[in-house]
Design a protein around this motif. Structure first.
Motif, PDB file in Angstrom:
ATOM      1  N   ALA A  21     -15.322  -7.997   9.899  1.00 37.37           N
ATOM      2  CA  ALA A  21     -13.972  -7.797   9.355  1.00 37.37           C
ATOM      3  C   ALA A  21     -12.980  -7.451  10.461  1.00 37.37           C
ATOM      4  O   ALA A  21     -11.851  -7.958  10.475  1.00 37.37           O
ATOM      5  CB  ALA A  21     -13.996  -6.694   8.297  1.00 37.37           C
ATOM      6  N   SER A  22     -13.381  -6.590  11.384  1.00 41.39           N
ATOM      7  CA  SER A  22     -12.476  -6.215  12.473  1.00 41.39           C
ATOM      8  C   SER A  22     -12.168  -7.416  13.362  1.00 41.39           C
ATOM      9  O   SER A  22     -11.042  -7.574  13.840  1.00 41.39           O
ATOM     10  CB  SER A  22     -13.081  -5.083  13.306  1.00 41.39           C
ATOM     11  N   GLU A  23     -13.166  -8.276  13.555  1.00 42.97           N
ATOM     12  CA  GLU A  23     -12.936  -9.487  14.351  1.00 42.97           C
ATOM     13  C   GLU A  23     -11.940 -10.408  13.664  1.00 42.97           C
ATOM     14  O   GLU A  23     -11.035 -10.948  14.311  1.00 42.97           O
ATOM     15  CB  GLU A  23     -14.260 -10.210  14.574  1.00 42.97           C
ATOM     16  N   GLN A  24     -12.085 -10.587  12.363  1.00 43.97           N
ATOM     17  CA  GLN A  24     -11.162 -11.443  11.621  1.00 43.97           C
ATOM     18  C   GLN A  24      -9.758 -10.849  11.568  1.00 43.97           C
ATOM     19  O   GLN A  24      -8.769 -11.588  11.536  1.00 43.97           O
ATOM     20  CB  GLN A  24     -11.684 -11.679  10.208  1.00 43.97           C
ATOM     21  N   CYS A  25      -9.664  -9.528  11.558  1.00 48.19           N
ATOM     22  CA  CYS A  25      -8.358  -8.861  11.501  1.00 48.19           C
ATOM     23  C   CYS A  25      -7.754  -8.651  12.884  1.00 48.19           C
ATOM     24  O   CYS A  25      -6.618  -8.163  13.000  1.00 48.19           O
ATOM     25  CB  CYS A  25      -8.496  -7.510  10.805  1.00 48.19           C
ATOM     26  N   THR A  31     -10.558   1.102  14.677  1.00 46.17           N
ATOM     27  CA  THR A  31      -9.214   1.021  14.084  1.00 46.17           C
ATOM     28  C   THR A  31      -9.301   0.616  12.621  1.00 46.17           C
ATOM     29  O   THR A  31      -8.627   1.191  11.757  1.00 46.17           O
ATOM     30  CB  THR A  31      -8.350   0.004  14.851  1.00 46.17           C
ATOM     31  N   LEU A  32     -10.143  -0.375  12.332  1.00 47.86           N
ATOM     32  CA  LEU A  32     -10.314  -0.810  10.944  1.00 47.86           C
ATOM     33  C   LEU A  32     -10.855   0.332  10.093  1.00 47.86           C
ATOM     34  O   LEU A  32     -10.366   0.586   8.983  1.00 47.86           O
ATOM     35  CB  LEU A  32     -11.259  -2.009  10.888  1.00 47.86           C
ATOM     36  N   SER A  33     -11.856   1.028  10.595  1.00 50.25           N
ATOM     37  CA  SER A  33     -12.451   2.136   9.863  1.00 50.25           C
ATOM     38  C   SER A  33     -11.419   3.224   9.588  1.00 50.25           C
ATOM     39  O   SER A  33     -11.360   3.785   8.479  1.00 50.25           O
ATOM     40  CB  SER A  33     -13.627   2.717  10.658  1.00 50.25           C
ATOM     41  N   ARG A  34     -10.580   3.492  10.577  1.00 48.12           N
ATOM     42  CA  ARG A  34      -9.545   4.522  10.413  1.00 48.12           C
ATOM     43  C   ARG A  34      -8.511   4.104   9.360  1.00 48.12           C
ATOM     44  O   ARG A  34      -8.086   4.901   8.534  1.00 48.12           O
ATOM     45  CB  ARG A  34      -8.866   4.773  11.755  1.00 48.12           C
ATOM     46  N   GLN A  35      -8.119   2.826   9.377  1.00 46.16           N
ATOM     47  CA  GLN A  35      -7.149   2.338   8.404  1.00 46.16           C
ATOM     48  C   GLN A  35      -7.708   2.396   6.982  1.00 46.16           C
ATOM     49  O   GLN A  35      -6.993   2.758   6.039  1.00 46.16           O
ATOM     50  CB  GLN A  35      -6.742   0.902   8.748  1.00 46.16           C
ATOM     51  N   ILE A  36      -8.968   2.039   6.835  1.00 43.18           N
ATOM     52  CA  ILE A  36      -9.596   2.090   5.511  1.00 43.18           C
ATOM     53  C   ILE A  36      -9.701   3.543   5.032  1.00 43.18           C
ATOM     54  O   ILE A  36      -9.461   3.850   3.858  1.00 43.18           O
ATOM     55  CB  ILE A  36     -10.987   1.429   5.530  1.00 43.18           C
ATOM     56  N   LYS A  37     -10.014   4.435   5.948  1.00 42.32           N
ATOM     57  CA  LYS A  37     -10.119   5.856   5.596  1.00 42.32           C
ATOM     58  C   LYS A  37      -8.771   6.403   5.156  1.00 42.32           C
ATOM     59  O   LYS A  37      -8.676   7.157   4.169  1.00 42.32           O
ATOM     60  CB  LYS A  37     -10.644   6.641   6.808  1.00 42.32           C
ATOM     61  N   GLN A  38      -7.705   6.010   5.856  1.00 43.04           N
ATOM     62  CA  GLN A  38      -6.366   6.452   5.475  1.00 43.04           C
ATOM     63  C   GLN A  38      -6.000   5.931   4.088  1.00 43.04           C
ATOM     64  O   GLN A  38      -5.388   6.645   3.282  1.00 43.04           O
ATOM     65  CB  GLN A  38      -5.345   5.975   6.503  1.00 43.04           C
ATOM     66  N   LEU A  39      -6.384   4.692   3.819  1.00 41.99           N
ATOM     67  CA  LEU A  39      -6.102   4.108   2.508  1.00 41.99           C
ATOM     68  C   LEU A  39      -6.850   4.861   1.413  1.00 41.99           C
ATOM     69  O   LEU A  39      -6.288   5.161   0.350  1.00 41.99           O
ATOM     70  CB  LEU A  39      -6.502   2.628   2.518  1.00 41.99           C
ATOM     71  N   GLU A  40      -8.099   5.187   1.666  1.00 41.09           N
ATOM     72  CA  GLU A  40      -8.893   5.928   0.681  1.00 41.09           C
ATOM     73  C   GLU A  40      -8.320   7.320   0.451  1.00 41.09           C
ATOM     74  O   GLU A  40      -8.282   7.815  -0.682  1.00 41.09           O
ATOM     75  CB  GLU A  40     -10.349   6.018   1.149  1.00 41.09           C
ATOM     76  N   GLN A  41      -7.850   7.962   1.512  1.00 43.96           N
ATOM     77  CA  GLN A  41      -7.259   9.294   1.375  1.00 43.96           C
ATOM     78  C   GLN A  41      -5.976   9.243   0.555  1.00 43.96           C
ATOM     79  O   GLN A  41      -5.712  10.122  -0.272  1.00 43.96           O
ATOM     80  CB  GLN A  41      -6.988   9.876   2.762  1.00 43.96           C
TER      81      GLN A  41
END
Length: 300
Positions: A21-25, A31-41
């Motif tokens: 997913a990070s490669e496609q994005c 960075t991807l993990s951090r963005q997903i975590k922020q979204l979940e929060q």
């Protein structure tokens, strides 16, 4: 939340794999993990269940997929409605296709489109063509170059671009596989003796399955591979024989390192049709419609 985060979420929801997913994005995995975590929060709930081996959508995550797809679709529609009718057409357009398609179809199409609509930002993402329809259906991409399936999903528009014969290839280098082919090339049971490099999914896999049924063959599978170009590379190295579109072979740097096996008297290897697809309702978007009209004029 922002629209970029929604795009990250949809990519991870599709791949269920942070690295892919990070490669496609085009971002790092942290960075991807951090963005997903922020979204979940922000949402106050987990969207994914993660462990050392897998990533899975939670029940809330599955429900959020529909929200994210609808939100991004409405955002693109709103931006299109804000177009200045007196100015040049502006906006963004994303296309998904295989590496081969960038040489065979996309280059000429983008050249024409870019000349007529220089203010539109084009985003080209490449990968396994087996995912083309899925990327368009989920709203991840605006348009895609795809191999036409036997039954096109409802709600998708399709524009034919060309056809390609299918070829079964083997290495030319001296190796055990070449020796096996040379020794049994007149044997009616040759195909049963050969290791096959198979696509993981998609229309090509369906065609190979049809070929095997027609030959009453249960193939010896050496490996399942994602992407037609990679299948040519492995076949050239002698890992197995592979069935690939001739159009892929023509563009491959390994074209002189493989040979065609004789399939003239065999059934189940009909030519594939390649076309441009998008959601029917997305043709109401002026940007998507402009690309579609260019493709129609170019490939009609």
């Amino acid at each position: 939340m922002d629209h970029k985060q929604l795009g990250y979420f949809l990519t991870l929801a599709e791949t269920l794999h942070f690295a892919r997913a990070s490669e496609q994005c085009h971002v790092s995995a942290p960075t991807l993990s951090r963005q997903i975590k922020q979204l979940e929060q922000e949402l106050g709930t987990e969207l994914f269940v993660r462990d050392n081996r897998s990533v899975k959508l939670t029940a809330h995550g599955k429900a959020f997929v529909d929200y994210a797809q609808a939100t991004l679709a409405k955002w693109r529609q709103f931006k299109s409605q804000c177009q200045d009718s007196d100015g040049p057409l502006t906006g963004e357009l994303s296309m998904y296709c295989s590496v081969t398609a960038t040489y065979s179809f996309t280059y000429d199409l983008f050249a024409v489109f870019r000349k007529q609509y220089p203010a539109i930002e084009l985003n080209l993402n490449t990968g396994d063509p087996a995912f083309s329809i899925q990327h368009v259906h989920t709203g991840k991409e605006d348009v895609a170059v795809a191999v036409k399936p036997e039954n096109l999903p409802q709600g998708l528009a399709y524009l034919p671009l060309g056809q390609s014969e299918l070829a079964i290839i083997a290495p030319v280098m001296d190796c055990p596989l070449t020796d096996l082919i040379n020794k049994h090339h007149q044997d009616s049971h040759l195909w049963e003796k050969l290791p096959f490099i198979m696509p993981e999914h998609g229309v090509l896999k369906e065609r190979i399955d049809d070929f095997c049924v027609a030959q009453s063959l249960t193939p010896k599978v050496y490996a399942h591979v994602s992407g037609h170009e990679a299948m040519v590379a492995l076949a050239s190295l002698g890992f197995g024989v592979a069935c690939v579109p001739q159009i892929v072979l023509d563009q491959s740097p390994f074209v002189n390192q493989v040979q065609h096996l004789d399939t003239n008297n065999l059934q189940g290897l009909e030519a594939i049709e390649i076309g441009l697809i998008c959601k029917q309702k997305r043709l109401q978007d002026p940007v998507v419609s402009a690309l579609w009209q260019c493709a129609t004029a170019l490939f009609a």
